[in-house]
Design a protein around this motif. Sequence first.
Motif, short mmCIF file in Angstrom:
data_model
loop_
_atom_site.label_atom_id
_atom_site.label_comp_id
_atom_site.label_asym_id
_atom_site.label_seq_id
_atom_site.Cartn_x
_atom_site.Cartn_y
_atom_site.Cartn_z
N TRP A 1 25.47 -142.31 -36.14
CA TRP A 1 25.64 -140.91 -36.51
C TRP A 1 26.36 -140.81 -37.85
CZ3 TRP A 1 25.87 -142.96 -31.70
CH2 TRP A 1 24.98 -142.44 -30.76
N THR A 2 27.43 -141.60 -38.00
CA THR A 2 28.17 -141.59 -39.27
C THR A 2 27.31 -142.14 -40.39
OG1 THR A 2 30.21 -141.98 -38.01
CG2 THR A 2 30.29 -142.34 -40.38
N LEU A 3 26.58 -143.21 -40.12
CA LEU A 3 25.74 -143.82 -41.16
C LEU A 3 24.56 -142.91 -41.51
CD1 LEU A 3 25.79 -147.54 -40.00
CD2 LEU A 3 27.15 -146.44 -41.79
N GLY A 4 24.06 -142.16 -40.55
CA GLY A 4 23.02 -141.18 -40.86
C GLY A 4 23.54 -140.14 -41.82
N ASP A 5 24.77 -139.67 -41.59
CA ASP A 5 25.40 -138.72 -42.51
C ASP A 5 25.52 -139.32 -43.90
OD1 ASP A 5 25.70 -136.88 -40.48
OD2 ASP A 5 27.80 -137.37 -40.09
N ARG A 6 25.92 -140.60 -43.96
CA ARG A 6 26.12 -141.24 -45.26
C ARG A 6 24.81 -141.41 -46.01
NH1 ARG A 6 30.84 -145.81 -45.12
NH2 ARG A 6 29.98 -146.09 -47.20
N LEU A 7 23.74 -141.76 -45.30
CA LEU A 7 22.44 -141.89 -45.96
C LEU A 7 22.01 -140.57 -46.58
CD1 LEU A 7 20.33 -144.11 -43.51
CD2 LEU A 7 21.27 -144.76 -45.74
N ILE A 8 22.24 -139.49 -45.88
CA ILE A 8 21.88 -138.17 -46.42
C ILE A 8 22.77 -137.83 -47.61
CG2 ILE A 8 21.83 -135.70 -45.91
CD1 ILE A 8 20.99 -136.47 -43.04
N GLU A 9 24.06 -138.11 -47.51
CA GLU A 9 24.98 -137.85 -48.62
C GLU A 9 24.59 -138.68 -49.85
OE1 GLU A 9 28.75 -138.80 -46.98
OE2 GLU A 9 28.81 -137.03 -45.66
N GLU A 10 24.07 -139.88 -49.61
CA GLU A 10 23.65 -140.75 -50.72
C GLU A 10 22.24 -140.44 -51.20
OE1 GLU A 10 24.16 -144.61 -49.01
OE2 GLU A 10 26.33 -144.36 -48.77
N ASN A 11 21.62 -139.40 -50.62
CA ASN A 11 20.28 -138.96 -50.99
C ASN A 11 19.23 -140.04 -50.76
OD1 ASN A 11 18.64 -136.83 -51.84
ND2 ASN A 11 18.60 -137.54 -53.96
N PHE A 12 19.38 -140.75 -49.65
CA PHE A 12 18.39 -141.77 -49.29
C PHE A 12 17.04 -141.10 -49.04
CE2 PHE A 12 16.18 -144.25 -45.97
CZ PHE A 12 16.12 -145.49 -46.59
N ASP A 13 15.98 -141.68 -49.57
CA ASP A 13 14.64 -141.12 -49.44
C ASP A 13 13.99 -141.65 -48.17
OD1 ASP A 13 12.04 -140.23 -49.65
OD2 ASP A 13 11.89 -140.62 -51.80
N PHE A 14 14.07 -140.89 -47.10
CA PHE A 14 13.53 -141.31 -45.81
C PHE A 14 12.01 -141.42 -45.82
CE2 PHE A 14 17.68 -139.69 -44.32
CZ PHE A 14 18.07 -140.75 -43.52
N TYR A 15 11.35 -140.74 -46.74
CA TYR A 15 9.89 -140.79 -46.80
C TYR A 15 9.39 -142.03 -47.54
CZ TYR A 15 9.64 -136.04 -45.01
OH TYR A 15 9.75 -134.93 -44.20
N ALA A 16 10.07 -142.38 -48.63
CA ALA A 16 9.62 -143.50 -49.45
C ALA A 16 10.16 -144.85 -48.98
CB ALA A 16 10.01 -143.28 -50.91
N ASP A 17 11.31 -144.84 -48.34
CA ASP A 17 11.98 -146.09 -47.97
C ASP A 17 12.17 -146.19 -46.46
OD1 ASP A 17 12.36 -146.86 -50.73
OD2 ASP A 17 13.95 -145.34 -50.82
N ASP A 18 12.19 -147.42 -45.98
CA ASP A 18 12.34 -147.68 -44.55
C ASP A 18 13.82 -147.79 -44.21
OD1 ASP A 18 12.26 -148.53 -41.92
OD2 ASP A 18 10.92 -150.22 -42.28
N TRP A 19 14.31 -146.89 -43.39
CA TRP A 19 15.73 -146.90 -43.03
C TRP A 19 16.13 -148.19 -42.35
CZ3 TRP A 19 17.13 -147.42 -37.91
CH2 TRP A 19 16.15 -147.14 -36.95
N ARG A 20 15.17 -148.84 -41.68
CA ARG A 20 15.48 -150.09 -40.96
C ARG A 20 15.86 -151.22 -41.91
NH1 ARG A 20 11.22 -147.54 -38.81
NH2 ARG A 20 11.16 -147.10 -36.57
N GLU A 21 15.43 -151.12 -43.17
CA GLU A 21 15.71 -152.16 -44.16
C GLU A 21 16.96 -151.87 -44.98
OE1 GLU A 21 14.09 -155.07 -44.43
OE2 GLU A 21 13.04 -154.40 -42.62
#
Length: 228
Positions: free
Chosen positions: A87-107
């Motif tokens: 949950w915390t890391l999900g928040d951080r990915l969003i704060e870091e503007n991680f592109d969930f469509y272009a990149d695989d979160w598992r990697e």
Amino acid sequence: MRIIFVRHGEPDYAHDCLTPTGRRQAAAAAQRLAGEGISVIYASPNGRASETASHTAALLGLPVMILDYMHEISWGGPDIPCEGHPWTLGDRLIEENFDFYADDWREHPYFKGNVATEYCRRIEVRFDALLADHGYRHDGRRFLCAGGRDETIALFSHGGSGACALAHLLSLPFPYVASVMPYDFTSIIIVELPVAEGEYVRPRLELFNDCAHIHAGPGGPRLQQVSE
């Protein structure tokens, strides 16, 4: 087919059971679910989830079928911040503007070595098998209706394992769902899969985080928090 996801009631984590408040929540949820036409009840093997399910099962006169893979997930791994808490890391990915469509979160380094990722993979495989047993074969972002029928099943589980199954069903990234789709104790989520024999169908989110059957305290609904 309708799938009703129900999170367990307020837990006593130390003893893996419900608190007195949790039992009242579970009883209220059972009354709320009584008119939904549920024909099958599934539950996590964890005591807090199976105890929550038992209230609905007793009211409807149905057995509780245990899904061993729907126990609450674990998390963590070497050099992963926040102890690997999804949950915390999900928040951080969003704060870091991680592109969930272009990149695989598992990697991503937050999840590549995180045991939560393997737990999600196992749930995805087994949950797909469950759906196939009910007549829906997962194919990419859609489902082939191959024997699906008009029925309602209920699944009592957890904030983590439930989010894994829900994310997979809706073709959404798990960390994103964990971050932006929190849900309260005994909240009700309903997803519908249309019955159209031999055709591809897509899931439809009918209801999310319905908590009308329980009374919120002074602080409002208690959603999935970092401390949990």
